[in-house]
Write an enzyme that holds these catalytic residues in place. Sequence first.
Site, mmCIF file in Angstrom:
data_model
loop_
_atom_site.group_PDB
_atom_site.id
_atom_site.type_symbol
_atom_site.label_atom_id
_atom_site.label_comp_id
_atom_site.label_asym_id
_atom_site.label_seq_id
_atom_site.Cartn_x
_atom_site.Cartn_y
_atom_site.Cartn_z
ATOM 1 C CG ASP A 120 36.949 102.490 43.706
ATOM 2 O OD1 ASP A 120 38.801 102.697 44.012
ATOM 3 O OD2 ASP A 120 36.590 103.800 43.983
ATOM 4 C CE LYS A 170 25.238 90.248 42.233
ATOM 5 N NZ LYS A 170 25.877 89.330 43.442
ATOM 6 C CG ASP A 177 27.844 88.731 45.629
ATOM 7 O OD1 ASP A 177 28.979 87.650 44.155
ATOM 8 O OD2 ASP A 177 26.790 88.080 46.280
ATOM 9 C CE1 TYR A 182 32.505 104.587 40.839
ATOM 10 C CE2 TYR A 182 34.933 104.737 40.483
ATOM 11 C CZ TYR A 182 33.740 103.717 41.340
ATOM 12 O OH TYR A 182 33.995 103.068 42.326
ATOM 13 C CG ASP A 194 41.506 101.025 48.097
ATOM 14 O OD1 ASP A 194 42.396 100.977 47.524
ATOM 15 O OD2 ASP A 194 41.306 101.528 48.379
#
Length: 358
Positions: free
Chosen positions: A248, A192, A224, A142, A252
Site C-alpha cells: 500500500d 521485515k 525501510d 488489514y 504510492d
Amino acid sequence: MKFNIATIPGDGIGPEVIEETILVLNKIGEIYGHEFSFQEVLAGGIAIDKTGKPLPEETVEVCKNSDAVLLGAVGGPKWDTLPGDQRPEKALLGLRGALGLYANLRPAVLYTALKEASPLRSDIVEQGIDICVVRELTGGIYFGERGRKKEGKMGEEAYDTEAYSVGEVERIARTAFEIAMKRDKRVTSVDKANILESSRLWRSVVVEVAKDYPEVALDHMYVDNAAMQLIRYPQQFDVIVTSNMFGDILSDEASMLTGSIGMLPSASLAEGNLGMYEPIHGSAPDIAGENKANPIATILSAAMMLRYSLQLDKEAQVIEEAVIKVLEKNYRTGDIMSKGMTLVGTQEMGKLIVGELK
Ligand code: NAD
C-alpha cells in the site's frame, strides 16, 4: 478471438477516459482480428443515483462472467456525505471481494519524454523508471484479528494482527515471478524479516517458489531500506513483491517518482485469468466533463488487460509504444503540460494514440 469486457465508466472523468480507451481497443481489434464485446455496467455514484446501491448485483454478475473488467473511477462530492457503507468507494471493495482479486499490480513508469515531471533529480531519472509493485491484496494486517483491551500497559490498548499463510504467500509470489518473466526477470521481495515472524515465513515461501523460476533473479530487502532505495536508485528494481500494508505504502511512493497521476495504470488479478483494470487516479470532479482529463492511465490499464487477462502481449506492447510515440511528438494533456509542448484535450489525445497504432 472474441473477448467479453465489462466496462464500468463510473463517475466524474471516468466515462470520458473509458470512451477513449474503447476507441483504442476497437482499433486494436480491427488491426489484429479480435472482437471486443463491451458490456457497460453501473458502479459508484451513478449506481447510487440509478439503483440506490453503489454496487448492484447485476454489475457483479456481469463482471464475474466477463474475460476482464475495465473501470474508470468512482466517487465525487455529490455522494461524500453518505454513510460509509453506502459510499461509491464501497463498490471497489465489493468488487475486490466478489471477484477474488488477490494481487494488485501497480506499475510506475517514468517515460524519458516526461522525466521533468519527476520530483527526483534529473541525473537519477536520466534513464527513466520502470517498476511494477505487486501487492498482496486480501491478507495481512488489514484483514487480521483486531481489537481493544481496556487494561493495557499504559491504559486502553488497541491491536491489529499481521498474519500470512503459506498458500497466500505462494500465490502472490508465483504471480510476481510470472510477471517478472514478461519483464526484466528480476524480483525483489520486500519484508521485515529481521523483526516479524510473518515476514520470516513470507521470505522462506518466496525462496521456495523462486526455485520454479531459475531464470528470474531474486533478492530480498527490508521495507525501510526499500523505501530509501526507491528514491536513491529506482532503476535497481524491476518487480517488487510485498505484503498488503507494505505494498500500500510502497506503491504510492513508487508512483510519486513518476510525478503524474494521469499516466499510471493498475491491475488487480484473481486466480485464473480474470482481472480488473483501472487508472490509479480518482474521478477528478474538478475537471470532469471539460475534455481535460488525461486518458493515458486508462489506456495503459487496457494494455495491461490485454497482457495479463487476454494473453495478447504483442497488442499490449503496441498500445504502450503508441503512447510513447505521442509523448515524443510533444502532445500533452494539461496535467503533464510543460513549456514548448502542444496542449490537447482528452478526445484529441485518444485520437492521437489511435493514430499511432500499427
Ligand atoms: P483524483 O485522483 O480524482 O484527483 C486528484 C487531482 O489530480 C485533481 O486535481 C485531478 O484533477 C487530477 N487528476 C486526476 N486524474 C487526472 C487525469 N486523468 N487527468 C488529469 N488530471 C487528473 O483524487 P481526489 O480529488 O482525491 O478524489 C476525487 C474523487 O475520486 C473522490 O470522490 C475520491 O473518493 C475518488 N477516488 C476514486 C478512486 C477510484 O475510483 N479508484 C481513486 C481515488 C479517489
